[in-house]
Structures are given as C-alpha cells and as structure tokens.
Design a protein around this motif. Structure first.
Motif, short mmCIF file in Angstrom:
data_model
loop_
_atom_site.label_atom_id
_atom_site.label_comp_id
_atom_site.label_asym_id
_atom_site.label_seq_id
_atom_site.Cartn_x
_atom_site.Cartn_y
_atom_site.Cartn_z
N GLY A 180 -14.33 43.04 68.19
CA GLY A 180 -14.07 44.13 69.14
C GLY A 180 -13.22 43.59 70.28
N ILE A 181 -12.13 44.28 70.59
CA ILE A 181 -11.18 43.80 71.60
C ILE A 181 -10.94 44.88 72.65
CG2 ILE A 181 -8.85 42.94 72.03
CD1 ILE A 181 -8.79 41.92 69.17
N ASP A 182 -11.20 44.52 73.91
CA ASP A 182 -10.80 45.36 75.05
C ASP A 182 -9.59 44.66 75.67
OD1 ASP A 182 -10.43 46.70 77.47
OD2 ASP A 182 -12.57 47.09 77.70
N TYR A 183 -8.41 45.12 75.30
CA TYR A 183 -7.19 44.39 75.68
C TYR A 183 -6.97 44.43 77.19
CZ TYR A 183 -2.65 42.32 74.61
OH TYR A 183 -1.59 41.46 74.50
N ALA A 184 -7.41 45.52 77.85
CA ALA A 184 -7.20 45.65 79.29
C ALA A 184 -7.96 44.58 80.07
CB ALA A 184 -7.60 47.04 79.75
N THR A 185 -9.17 44.24 79.59
CA THR A 185 -9.99 43.25 80.29
C THR A 185 -9.98 41.89 79.62
OG1 THR A 185 -11.97 43.86 79.04
CG2 THR A 185 -11.52 45.11 81.06
N ALA A 186 -9.26 41.80 78.50
CA ALA A 186 -9.19 40.57 77.71
C ALA A 186 -10.56 40.14 77.21
CB ALA A 186 -8.56 39.45 78.52
N ASP A 187 -11.45 41.12 77.02
CA ASP A 187 -12.79 40.84 76.52
C ASP A 187 -12.79 40.97 74.99
OD1 ASP A 187 -15.51 40.35 76.43
OD2 ASP A 187 -16.02 42.47 76.64
N ILE A 188 -13.17 39.89 74.31
CA ILE A 188 -13.19 39.88 72.85
C ILE A 188 -14.60 39.53 72.38
CG2 ILE A 188 -12.24 38.87 70.74
CD1 ILE A 188 -9.73 38.21 72.27
N THR A 189 -15.15 40.37 71.52
CA THR A 189 -16.49 40.16 70.97
C THR A 189 -16.38 39.92 69.47
OG1 THR A 189 -17.47 41.63 72.63
CG2 THR A 189 -18.78 41.13 70.67
N VAL A 190 -16.99 38.84 69.00
CA VAL A 190 -16.99 38.52 67.57
C VAL A 190 -18.43 38.53 67.07
CG1 VAL A 190 -16.37 36.84 65.80
CG2 VAL A 190 -14.90 37.12 67.82
N THR A 191 -18.67 39.27 66.01
CA THR A 191 -20.02 39.41 65.45
C THR A 191 -19.98 39.07 63.97
OG1 THR A 191 -20.49 41.20 67.02
CG2 THR A 191 -21.98 40.95 65.13
N ILE A 192 -20.94 38.26 63.52
CA ILE A 192 -21.06 37.96 62.09
C ILE A 192 -21.84 39.08 61.41
CG2 ILE A 192 -22.01 36.36 60.38
CD1 ILE A 192 -21.70 34.12 62.39
N LEU A 193 -21.30 39.56 60.30
CA LEU A 193 -21.97 40.58 59.50
C LEU A 193 -22.45 39.93 58.21
CD1 LEU A 193 -19.34 43.45 59.92
CD2 LEU A 193 -21.39 43.03 61.30
N PRO A 194 -23.72 39.58 58.14
CA PRO A 194 -24.23 38.90 56.93
C PRO A 194 -23.92 39.71 55.67
CG PRO A 194 -25.86 38.84 58.68
CD PRO A 194 -24.78 39.78 59.14
N TRP A 195 -23.37 39.02 54.68
CA TRP A 195 -23.00 39.70 53.44
C TRP A 195 -24.21 39.82 52.54
CZ3 TRP A 195 -22.76 38.13 48.20
CH2 TRP A 195 -22.11 39.04 47.37
N LYS A 196 -24.34 41.02 51.95
CA LYS A 196 -25.40 41.25 50.98
C LYS A 196 -24.76 41.64 49.67
CE LYS A 196 -28.84 42.77 54.38
NZ LYS A 196 -29.74 43.87 54.78
N GLU A 197 -25.22 41.04 48.60
CA GLU A 197 -24.67 41.33 47.28
C GLU A 197 -24.77 42.82 46.98
OE1 GLU A 197 -25.94 40.25 42.80
OE2 GLU A 197 -25.68 38.55 44.14
N GLY A 198 -23.65 43.38 46.55
CA GLY A 198 -23.62 44.80 46.24
C GLY A 198 -23.08 45.65 47.35
N SER A 199 -22.80 45.06 48.54
CA SER A 199 -22.24 45.81 49.64
C SER A 199 -20.81 46.23 49.32
CB SER A 199 -22.24 44.97 50.92
OG SER A 199 -23.56 44.64 51.30
N SER A 200 -20.37 47.31 49.93
CA SER A 200 -18.98 47.76 49.76
C SER A 200 -18.37 47.96 51.13
CB SER A 200 -18.91 49.05 48.95
OG SER A 200 -19.62 50.10 49.62
N TYR A 201 -17.05 47.94 51.20
CA TYR A 201 -16.35 47.99 52.47
C TYR A 201 -15.26 49.05 52.43
CZ TYR A 201 -18.63 43.50 52.42
OH TYR A 201 -19.56 42.53 52.28
N ASN A 202 -15.13 49.78 53.54
CA ASN A 202 -14.10 50.80 53.65
C ASN A 202 -12.80 50.15 54.10
OD1 ASN A 202 -12.82 53.27 53.79
ND2 ASN A 202 -13.48 53.64 55.90
N GLU A 203 -12.22 49.33 53.24
CA GLU A 203 -11.03 48.58 53.59
C GLU A 203 -9.78 49.35 53.23
OE1 GLU A 203 -11.09 44.46 52.24
OE2 GLU A 203 -13.16 44.79 51.66
N ILE A 204 -8.71 49.07 53.99
CA ILE A 204 -7.40 49.60 53.63
C ILE A 204 -6.90 48.83 52.44
CG2 ILE A 204 -5.00 49.84 54.40
CD1 ILE A 204 -6.06 50.18 57.22
N GLN A 205 -6.47 49.52 51.40
CA GLN A 205 -6.03 48.86 50.18
C GLN A 205 -4.62 48.29 50.37
OE1 GLN A 205 -8.26 48.60 47.66
NE2 GLN A 205 -9.66 49.61 49.09
#
Length: 259
Positions: free
Chosen positions: A234-259
């Motif tokens: 997550g990036i707030d460019y105006a304040t230069a605040d960047i948040t990084v979060t680990i999302l533990p992967w679970k087998e069988g998960s799917s992602y709404n990714e751009i192809q």
C-alpha cells in the motif's frame, strides 16, 4: 510412458529381463520408476519431467492433465537418479535445465518439484508435490490525483531446475493498473533483496526509485521458503508512506490478477 493398467509394469519389466538372466549381474539391469502426478491438476495443465544421473539425462517428457491419474513410468539406471517436475510455461523460456524470464515479462505462475530417488531395486516410486516458485504482488496507490508509470527491476530472472534456486539475470517488468488503481504482478524467486521500483508521475515526468526489496525484507519475507508467500503493498505517495504486508499462501488459493 503412461500405463493404463497396473498390470503393465509387470509385463514391461518381464520383457526387460530378457537380457538380464539370473547368471548375469542384475545391477546393470534397469529400474522401473513410477511417478505419481495425481496431485498436479490444481496447478497446471501440463507437467514437464526431466531426470538425470551422473550428469547424463535419463528422463524427459511432458505429461498432460488427461494422464495425471495414470502412473507415469520410466526405465532408469540402477543406483540413484534426480529429477524435477515443473508446470507449463506461458511466457518464460526453458533452456536446458533453466527457466528464463524474458526482459519485459513477469514471472510465470511457476510451480516446481525436485527429488533424489534411490533406484537400487527393480522398481522405485515417488510422488510429485509441486511448490510455488513465485510471489503474487498486489499494489495499491492511495493518491487518486495522479497517474503513475511503474517499472519493477531485480537481478534475478529465472530458476535452475536442478536445484530450484534462482538464476542471476536482468528482470524488468512494467505492470498495468486496473480501474481501481491496483497493480498486480508476479515476482520470481529472488536470491537477495535487490528489488527496485521506479515510479514516474505521468503529469510531471518525475521519476523516483524505491528500495522495494528492502521494504519486503523488513517484513521477514523468506525468499527461500518451499512455497513463496504473496505480498500486498500500500502506497500513499503524498506522504511517502509505504506499507508492505505478507499474505501467507494457501494451496488452492486463486488471485484476481491481470493476465
């Protein structure tokens, strides 16, 4: 070689013994290796199998989804062999025992498995358990007043199939955003924290470079994990605040990714 019935190994092995009588050294006779691919269907439509022993190739075949439920069988040398199984590639290139990501492409959804198998007997068995070799990254900018052009760079652009370790090389990818101003992209397994993000403000043409690898490293992210977790940025460019979060992967998960 796929076998439709469980009686086939007996027939095939009996045929192979025509040149291996009880008076001869049975150590030079082949071993029949059974490989179970039944768990691969949720990851890929095709599995590439490659095996080697004493530096020589002993196995190489693509197996498709329709044959996963049948046991794959191969004649291999006695002693010990190593082999790898990897998922179907869409944009990456396979050169020998390496998977390489071309410049300008992101990582494929690559799953892979590697094993050493003892083949001292007349038969041997192993089950393929594919593991996730990429990190799916979701990135969102909170600033809706500007448009941004993003380039992701690193010094790792592939994987050695004999070790499942990353390969050094130039990686550069420009992800696209969706209507919700969210970027989705995939990073390959990394060998260090040298991942950089170049952010250009379209209105002004100004470019800033962020130490994305360092930010990810501070979360304790493990690039050597058997299955790579996913990442939210997550990036707030105006304040230069960047948040990084680990999302533990679970087998069988799917992602709404751009192809």
């Amino acid at each position: 070689m796929m076998k439709p019935y469980r009686t086939l190994p007996i027939i095939l092995f009996a045929a192979s013994l025509l040149s291996c009588t009880v008076k001869e050294d049975r150590d030079v006779c082949p071993c029949w290796l059974d490989i179970d691919l039944s768990g691969c269907g949720r990851f890929t439509d095709m599995v590439s199998l490659k095996g080697w022993s004493s530096g020589n190739g002993v196995l190489g075949e693509n197996v498709y989804r329709a044959d996963y439920e049948q046991m794959y069988e191969a004649e291999v040398p006695r002693g010990q062999i190593s082999y790898c199984a990897s998922s179907e590639l869409k944009t990456s290139l396979q050169s020998g025992m390496s998977v390489i990501i071309p410049e300008g492409e992101q990582s494929d959804r690559l799953y892979a498995y590697r094993a050493d198998v003892i083949t001292l007997g007349e038969t041997a068995f192993d089950k393929v358990r594919l593991h996730k070799q990429f990190a799916a990254v979701t990135m969102k900018f909170e600033d809706e007043s500007n448009d941004y052009h993003i380039v992701i760079r690193s010094g790792w652009n592939g994987m050695d199939l004999t070790t499942l370790k990353p390969i050094k090389g130039s990686f550069s990818f420009t992800p696209e955003t969706n209507e919700e101003r969210i970027w989705y992209f995939r990073l390959p397994r990394q060998g260090d924290a040298n991942i950089w993000m170049d952010v250009t403000t379209v209105r002004t043409g100004r470019t800033e470079t962020f130490d994305l690898g360092g930010l990810i490293a501070r979360t304790g992210y493990d690039w050597t994990a058997e299955d790579l977790d996913d990442i939210y940025i997550g990036i707030d460019y105006a304040t230069a605040d960047i948040t990084v979060t680990i999302l533990p992967w679970k087998e069988g998960s799917s992602y709404n990714e751009i192809q």
